[in-house]
Design an enzyme around this catalytic site. Structure first.
Site, mmCIF file in Angstrom:
data_model
loop_
_atom_site.group_PDB
_atom_site.id
_atom_site.type_symbol
_atom_site.label_atom_id
_atom_site.label_comp_id
_atom_site.label_asym_id
_atom_site.label_seq_id
_atom_site.Cartn_x
_atom_site.Cartn_y
_atom_site.Cartn_z
ATOM 1 N N GLY A 171 30.483 67.997 -15.294
ATOM 2 C CA GLY A 171 31.315 68.034 -16.495
ATOM 3 C C GLY A 171 32.748 68.369 -16.118
ATOM 4 O O GLY A 171 33.187 68.166 -14.978
ATOM 5 N N GLY A 172 33.461 68.942 -17.064
ATOM 6 C CA GLY A 172 34.860 69.282 -16.820
ATOM 7 C C GLY A 172 35.040 70.255 -15.678
ATOM 8 O O GLY A 172 36.138 70.374 -15.111
ATOM 9 N N GLY A 406 55.838 45.350 5.561
ATOM 10 C CA GLY A 406 55.981 46.526 4.709
ATOM 11 C C GLY A 406 55.282 47.723 5.310
ATOM 12 O O GLY A 406 55.741 48.869 5.173
ATOM 13 N N ALA A 407 54.171 47.454 6.003
ATOM 14 C CA ALA A 407 53.416 48.558 6.598
ATOM 15 C C ALA A 407 54.246 49.268 7.667
ATOM 16 O O ALA A 407 54.108 50.469 7.880
ATOM 17 C CB ALA A 407 52.103 48.051 7.179
HETATM 18 C C1 HXC Z 1 23.756 78.571 -19.771
HETATM 19 C C2 HXC Z 1 22.495 77.749 -18.057
HETATM 20 C C3 HXC Z 1 23.346 76.641 -17.942
HETATM 21 C C4 HXC Z 1 24.441 76.557 -18.826
HETATM 22 C C5 HXC Z 1 21.833 76.448 -16.449
HETATM 23 N N1 HXC Z 1 21.563 77.580 -17.116
HETATM 24 N N2 HXC Z 1 22.912 75.850 -16.952
HETATM 25 N N3 HXC Z 1 22.707 78.705 -18.957
HETATM 26 N N4 HXC Z 1 24.609 77.547 -19.718
HETATM 27 N N5 HXC Z 1 25.320 75.569 -18.774
HETATM 28 C C6 HXC Z 1 20.491 78.514 -16.870
HETATM 29 C C7 HXC Z 1 19.133 77.949 -17.194
HETATM 30 O O1 HXC Z 1 18.833 78.174 -18.559
HETATM 31 C C8 HXC Z 1 18.234 78.764 -16.282
HETATM 32 O O2 HXC Z 1 18.026 80.042 -16.859
HETATM 33 C C9 HXC Z 1 19.079 78.944 -15.061
HETATM 34 O O3 HXC Z 1 20.421 78.734 -15.479
HETATM 35 C C10 HXC Z 1 18.756 77.962 -13.978
HETATM 36 O O4 HXC Z 1 18.757 76.653 -14.536
HETATM 37 P P1 HXC Z 1 17.587 75.605 -14.231
HETATM 38 O O5 HXC Z 1 17.757 74.487 -15.209
HETATM 39 O O6 HXC Z 1 16.271 76.282 -14.174
HETATM 40 O O7 HXC Z 1 17.964 75.156 -12.749
HETATM 41 P P2 HXC Z 1 17.850 73.744 -12.078
HETATM 42 O O8 HXC Z 1 16.516 73.149 -12.358
HETATM 43 O O9 HXC Z 1 18.240 73.926 -10.668
HETATM 44 O O10 HXC Z 1 18.914 72.810 -12.808
HETATM 45 C C11 HXC Z 1 20.302 73.107 -12.686
HETATM 46 C C12 HXC Z 1 21.098 72.251 -13.679
HETATM 47 C C13 HXC Z 1 20.534 72.448 -15.106
HETATM 48 C C14 HXC Z 1 21.014 70.797 -13.267
HETATM 49 C C15 HXC Z 1 22.558 72.689 -13.563
HETATM 50 O O11 HXC Z 1 20.404 73.840 -15.351
HETATM 51 C C16 HXC Z 1 21.414 71.850 -16.138
HETATM 52 O O12 HXC Z 1 21.387 70.618 -16.366
HETATM 53 N N6 HXC Z 1 22.162 72.704 -16.847
HETATM 54 C C17 HXC Z 1 23.000 72.291 -17.941
HETATM 55 C C18 HXC Z 1 24.184 71.545 -17.439
HETATM 56 C C19 HXC Z 1 25.132 71.230 -18.547
HETATM 57 O O13 HXC Z 1 24.909 70.318 -19.351
HETATM 58 N N7 HXC Z 1 26.182 72.058 -18.638
HETATM 59 C C20 HXC Z 1 27.187 71.961 -19.657
HETATM 60 C C21 HXC Z 1 28.107 70.818 -19.265
HETATM 61 S S1 HXC Z 1 29.460 70.665 -20.318
HETATM 62 P P3 HXC Z 1 16.776 80.947 -16.503
HETATM 63 O O14 HXC Z 1 16.894 82.090 -17.443
HETATM 64 O O15 HXC Z 1 15.575 80.095 -16.715
HETATM 65 O O16 HXC Z 1 16.940 81.360 -15.069
HETATM 66 C C22 HXC Z 1 30.619 71.474 -19.486
HETATM 67 C C23 HXC Z 1 31.949 71.364 -20.111
HETATM 68 C C24 HXC Z 1 32.975 71.933 -19.204
HETATM 69 O O17 HXC Z 1 30.399 72.064 -18.501
HETATM 70 C C25 HXC Z 1 34.325 71.494 -19.694
HETATM 71 C C26 HXC Z 1 35.419 72.005 -18.844
HETATM 72 C C27 HXC Z 1 36.725 71.481 -19.261
#
Ligand code: HXC
Length: 519
Positions: A171-172, A406-407
């Site tokens: 993401g961002g 040019g290079a």
């Molecule tokens: C809160 C989160 C989290 C998140 C993971 N966790 N991502 N908690 N916010 N964004 C927590 C899970 O609930 C879990 O908690 C622990 O972290 C580990 O995650 P798992 O899913 O069990 O791990 P894994 O299987 O290795 O997968 C990792 C992952 C997946 C691929 C990153 O967690 C995932 O897809 N997370 C969401 C990603 C996402 O969509 N993020 C937001 C993007 S938008 P527990 O308690 O079970 O340990 C964004 C905008 C930013 O980021 C903009 C900036 C400008």
């Protein structure tokens, strides 16, 4: 609680904080072949040098029952320490706490070390391993990212910023590393993308794996987002240490001078023979680089991306130097969009941080064709031209063989304020290659031949005449565009002498808010 209990309580709290999200999640992190944030920092810094900050910070979120789940440090370990005795500021996201996701307080911790690094003129190293914005917090994490981005931007060109991606970065969140000077990824477990495979599938229908969408191979080889691909985290942190050894602490300092035991006047006879007689035959420019630099040590940046140009750090008589070199071994060393962008960014980095630049030229020209034109070779080529022309650090250019059109101008020629421009006797400096030139100059005559053999003979004769006249360094030397034609085996010595004579160089560009490089 008496005072002794208070001390014991502190020690207990520290032990608890160091466990991050707990032993179970640490085991799960290890099972994935990943280290914890603190293990990574310990490996990166000089032993015992780490001073942790903000260990007692916790999040302030009351959504989705998060108020009942708090971890000290809140998903990022921050502080300072030393690398080879020089202070650096670090942050490492802790995946064991809410997947290293970014909360308001995590952003504040990261911003604090970035601010300290700026105040003290020290590099910042960020280790990324995060699920992105902490979903439960909503917009505060978006604001937190933007606070970090702004600091990345203001620190750019002031202190070196290095990002290691040792887990997810999606993401961002990808934009903070992208704003830094160098991005490193590990072969496994590391990925970066703006939108993940599931979103890609739902929006475009494309079915693609995480690895194929944003793994280390993709970003180190195809997109160029990653400057370094390493096998594992250990190799990664060692490489960060190595890269830093070539860099100054900030833009007001010089890179550390290293004692050099490699003789500066070492003659390398092999260089007199490295350029093949047939101008269409390649040779390996990396051999030339390894031969001329101190102790054959060259740290290549973007090794797998746009391999027709080589960029990286080496030393000459102990002085850190950036090298930009065409690679005849890959696509004949032609300049294309990717090579131009790669080299331009590197040149600008060196210039920002007072690192002299050596340019080794063997370039047949820009890659022709609609593919390149549509991709904007004009703008991308202009980036490199701009970067070399704008750079005020000492610039030494050696033309080994081809330097066409040019290079020629782009590759740090005399008129782009090249300080010393030398050529090997094998250099060919001309407006264009012989075959193309004769097709233009003799087109009507060539079309008048009925006998193909006669046409071929005439063409060969004219090509030979053109080559005799132009495919050498002496016409450019006669105009002073080349300062000297040097014996290849003496190249190391001539480079060192040239940079020595440039130690006191002072050139200042006209005052302006900033330039408008063709982005
Ligand atoms: C809160 C989160 C989290 C998140 C993971 N966790 N991502 N908690 N916010 N964004 C927590 C899970 O609930 C879990 O908690 C622990 O972290 C580990 O995650 P798992 O899913 O069990 O791990 P894994 O299987 O290795 O997968 C990792 C992952 C997946 C691929 C990153 O967690 C995932 O897809 N997370 C969401 C990603 C996402 O969509 N993020 C937001 C993007 S938008 P527990 O308690 O079970 O340990 C964004 C905008 C930013 O980021 C903009 C900036 C400008």
């Amino acid at each position: 609680m008496n005072n002794q209990d208070k001390v014991k309580n502190l020690i207990d709290l520290r032990v608890k904080a160091k466990l991050g999200g707990g032993e179970k999640r640490i085991a799960s992190q290890h099972a994935k072949g990943k280290l914890t944030a603190r293990e990574r920092i310990d490996m990166l810094l000089d032993e015992g040098s780490f001073e942790e900050l903000d260990m007692f910070v916790t999040h302030r979120c009351y959504n989705f029952g998060l108020e009942k789940e708090k971890y000290m440090g809140d998903g990022v370990v921050t502080g300072h320490g030393t690398i080879d005795g020089r202070t650096v500021y670090v942050f490492a996201q802790d995946f064991t706490v809410f997947g290293g996701s970014l909360s308001e307080t995590m952003a504040q911790k990261i911003c604090k070390v970035m601010d300290m690094a700026m105040k003290n003129g020290c590099p910042v190293i960020g280790i990324n391993d995060s699920g992105g914005a902490r979903i439960q917090e909503g917009v505060t994490s978006l604001a937190g990212y933007a606070e970090i981005f702004e600091r990345n931007i203001l620190a750019s060109g002031v202190i070196p910023q290095i990002s290691a991606i040792f887990g997810p970065c999606a993401g961002g969140a990808v934009y903070s590393p992208a704003l830094t000077d160098f991005v490193m990824m590990t072969e496994e477990n590391s990925y970066m993308f703006v939108t993940g495979p599931k979103v890609v599938k739902s929006v475009t229908g494309e079915d693609i794996s995480t690895e194929d969408l944003g793994g280390a191979d993709v970003h180190a080889g195809k997109s160029g987002v990653a400057h370094f691909k390493v096998e594992n985290e250990e190799e990664g942190v060692l490489l960060i240490r190595k890269v830093l050894s070539y860099l100054p602490q900030n833009n007001l300092e010089d890179a550390p001078l290293v004692e050099c035991s490699d003789p500066i006047d070492r003659l390398e006879d092999s260089l007199n023979e490295i350029v093949p007689d047939n101008p269409n035959h390649p040779y390996d420019m990396k051999k030339v680089i390894h031969t001329i630099v101190d102790d054959e040590e060259f740290v290549e940046v973007h090794r797998n991306y746009a391999r027709n140009i080589i960029v990286g750090f080496a030393r000459f008589n102990g002085v850190s130097t950036g090298i930009v070199a065409n690679q005849p071994n890959f696509l004949a060393g032609v300049l294309d969009c990717d090579a131009s962008r790669k080299a331009a960014r590197f040149v600008r980095f060196c210039d920002a941080f007072n690192i002299p630049i050596l340019t080794l030229v063997d370039v047949p020209g820009f890659l022709p064709g609609s593919g390149q034109e549509y991709a904007g070779i004009i703008t991308h080529g202009a980036k490199l031209l701009f970067a070399f022309g704008e750079a005020t650090v000492p610039k030494v250019t050696i033309t080994l063989r081809k330097s066409y059109g040019g290079a020629h101008d782009v590759m740090s020629c005399k008129q782009l304020r090249g300080d010393f421009n030398y050529a090997w006797p094998t250099a060919e400096i001309a407006v264009m290659g012989a075959a193309g030139a004769i097709e233009v100059l003799e087109g009507r005559t060539l079309a008048s031949f009925n006998d193909p053999q006669e046409r071929a003979n005439y063409l060969a004769e004219k090509v030979a005449e053109y080559n005799d006249t132009f495919a050498n360094p002496y016409q450019a030397a006669a105009y002073g565009y080349i300062d000297d034609v040097i014996e290849p085996r003496n190249t190391r010595f001539r480079i060192i002498r040239a940079f020595q004579a440039l130690q006191t160089k002072k050139v200042v560009n006209p005052m302006k808010k900033h330039s408008n490089i063709p982005l």
